[in-house]
Design a protein around this motif. Sequence first.
Motif, short mmCIF file in Angstrom:
data_model
loop_
_atom_site.label_atom_id
_atom_site.label_comp_id
_atom_site.label_asym_id
_atom_site.label_seq_id
_atom_site.Cartn_x
_atom_site.Cartn_y
_atom_site.Cartn_z
N GLU A 52 1.50 12.55 -3.27
CA GLU A 52 2.91 12.27 -2.97
C GLU A 52 3.11 10.81 -2.53
OE1 GLU A 52 6.53 14.61 -0.73
OE2 GLU A 52 4.57 14.59 0.21
N LYS A 53 4.19 10.23 -2.98
CA LYS A 53 4.47 8.81 -2.67
C LYS A 53 5.06 8.66 -1.27
CE LYS A 53 4.73 6.39 -6.88
NZ LYS A 53 4.23 7.44 -7.76
N SER A 54 4.82 7.49 -0.68
CA SER A 54 5.37 7.20 0.65
C SER A 54 6.89 7.37 0.68
CB SER A 54 5.05 5.76 1.06
OG SER A 54 3.69 5.61 1.28
N VAL A 65 0.86 -1.18 0.00
CA VAL A 65 0.00 0.00 0.00
C VAL A 65 0.90 1.23 0.00
CG1 VAL A 65 -1.97 -1.06 1.19
CG2 VAL A 65 -0.13 -0.04 2.53
N ASP A 66 0.36 2.37 -0.36
CA ASP A 66 1.18 3.57 -0.45
C ASP A 66 0.36 4.79 -0.03
OD1 ASP A 66 4.02 4.18 -1.89
OD2 ASP A 66 2.68 5.92 -2.01
N GLU A 107 11.61 9.87 3.08
CA GLU A 107 12.91 10.50 2.99
C GLU A 107 13.00 11.70 3.95
OE1 GLU A 107 14.83 12.06 -0.87
OE2 GLU A 107 14.43 9.90 -1.09
N ARG A 108 11.92 12.50 3.98
CA ARG A 108 11.90 13.65 4.92
C ARG A 108 11.90 13.15 6.36
NH1 ARG A 108 7.97 15.78 1.26
NH2 ARG A 108 6.27 15.19 2.65
N VAL A 109 11.10 12.12 6.60
CA VAL A 109 11.01 11.58 7.96
C VAL A 109 12.39 11.08 8.41
CG1 VAL A 109 10.03 9.70 9.35
CG2 VAL A 109 8.55 11.00 7.80
N ARG A 123 -3.40 2.28 7.90
CA ARG A 123 -2.66 1.17 7.27
C ARG A 123 -1.42 1.65 6.54
NH1 ARG A 123 -3.90 -3.61 7.41
NH2 ARG A 123 -5.93 -4.21 8.17
N ARG A 124 -1.43 2.89 6.16
CA ARG A 124 -0.30 3.42 5.38
C ARG A 124 0.76 4.11 6.23
NH1 ARG A 124 -4.41 2.13 2.73
NH2 ARG A 124 -4.31 1.57 0.53
#
Length: 512
Positions: A407-409, A192-193, A414-416, A232-233
């Motif tokens: 925006e993709k996960s 999932v994304d 990357e920011r996280v 879930r994501r």
Amino acid sequence: MLSKIKSLGLMGIDGCIVLVETDISKGLPSFDMVGLGDTAVKESKERVRAAIKNADLDFPIKRITINLAPADKKKEGSAFDLPIALGILAATEQVNIKDIENYGFLGELSLDGEIKPVKGILPMVISARENGLKSIILPLENADEAAVVNGLNILPAGSIKDVVNHLNGLKKINKYSVDIDNIFRNNISYDVDFSDVKGQETVKRALEVAASGAHNCVMIGSPGCGKTMIARRLPTILPSMTFEEALEVTKIHSIAGTLATNTSLITQRPFRAPHHTISNVSLVGGGRHPKPGEISLAHYGVLFLDELPEFNRSALEVLRQPLEDGVVTISRINATLTYPARTTLICAANPCKCGNYLDHSKECTCTPKQIGQYLSKLSGPLLDRIDLHIEVSSIQYKDLDSKKEEEKSSDVRERVNRTRKIQQERYKGMNIYSNAELSPAMIKKYCKLDVQCKNILENAFERLGLSARAHGRILKVARTIADMEECQDIKTHHLLEAIQYRSLDRKIWSGQ
Ligand SMILES: Nc1ncnc2c1ncn2[C@@H]1O[C@H](COP(=O)(O)OP(=O)(O)OP(=O)(O)O)[C@@H](O)[C@H]1O
Ligand SMILES: [Mg+2]
Ligand SMILES: [Zn+2]
């Protein structure tokens, strides 16, 4: 004749050496087992007897005494079948024992002598290596799981006959290995994304804050607004797991028996969503044959409590301590076990009984008193552990139909990752990794406010009637938001955003 065969047992999530001593002497035929085994270990006698006979080997008609040492540690499970059988074969000189002290043996036996898979292989193999064993003979089905550990020979065997042939030099078992770096690199993908979620910008932003500072959160919104879908994501935007984290998560799932066959390593952060009817023991772990609970299965991942008000109050109570400490401690007569439980908690709840209180397009039929009561059950035990309250409103049709690329996960992650790195640097050597874990003393040190911010916070307290507890939580979340912008100091807009995430402190829900 006396023989000594090495095997491995479990203590909590760690393995330990168990020595199987077999004494065979003249006298009336008997088969006794001593050394604190549970029923599965006791039943082992029958399996071992049948397996030896059916593999065309000799089962001695003599006095057989087996001791599992150390005697003061309780032994569980069926993994001792193979070492017990080997003990008998060694004591009756049916196998060559020249090199046997370098081996560990693990596996359940079926009556026809086949070797069946067992739980907890990974921690036991790690312990075998730590104890200097050179080779470990174990069930075929557990080979992938065991091969994560390098530094000793993994020898998977299909039957007791294979083991005998190997030890007697008739037919050697091939060493088994997997390319662990390859598995680790290629498997970090989710099915999932975040980009599946249309619109809901503020909710996504709040979850990014949660992921960035490892904050627990609760989502409140009407039925069908997407709470479950979004929760879930969450694992997909958490920082990528390190190899050590993956190993620890795999260990827990290995013990619990929740590891899929042919899985070497869990490389995705776990997402666990127990139903609200779950028992307390299944939630936090323990029981007669202790097992990790959902909170430990969610270690380094996400524990999702959907429909939070449906959970028993006592279930929420038992979660309290583990959430605070990051470990579950289980006291038993012989020992105290601990299971790791560092998880991000995310809960979902309707705002009121009819579900429509926050929905502008539908009418809420509840009285203010009913609304106040609906979430009041959560107020004590759990809400105290939750930093962010996120309101989720129903998605508009135009957003759902929009062609806009979300925006993709991987981009969010990357920011996280970057924000977490700032925290890891700052808290180096302090045994904490994220802003969520800051103690009151640390909050004072790392979440300093200037005069302007202090005034804002004071006003918010008066206006919203916040409790002292909310104070620390707001500061921690503000610290995270500042870190997301790579800001040394907490600025007014960081603080204002953090204050927004305290919906449930509002009078209507806080029962004031
Ligand atoms: N923002 C969204 N983007 C895309 N699909 C969505 C969105 N929100 C909801 N949906 C769709 O609506 C379905 C229902 O959402 P979901 O089950 O997550 O709601 P919920 O808030 O958990 O509801 P309940 O309170 O009844 O459990 C989802 O499976 C998804 O298909
Ligand atoms: Mg739902
Ligand atoms: Zn209502």
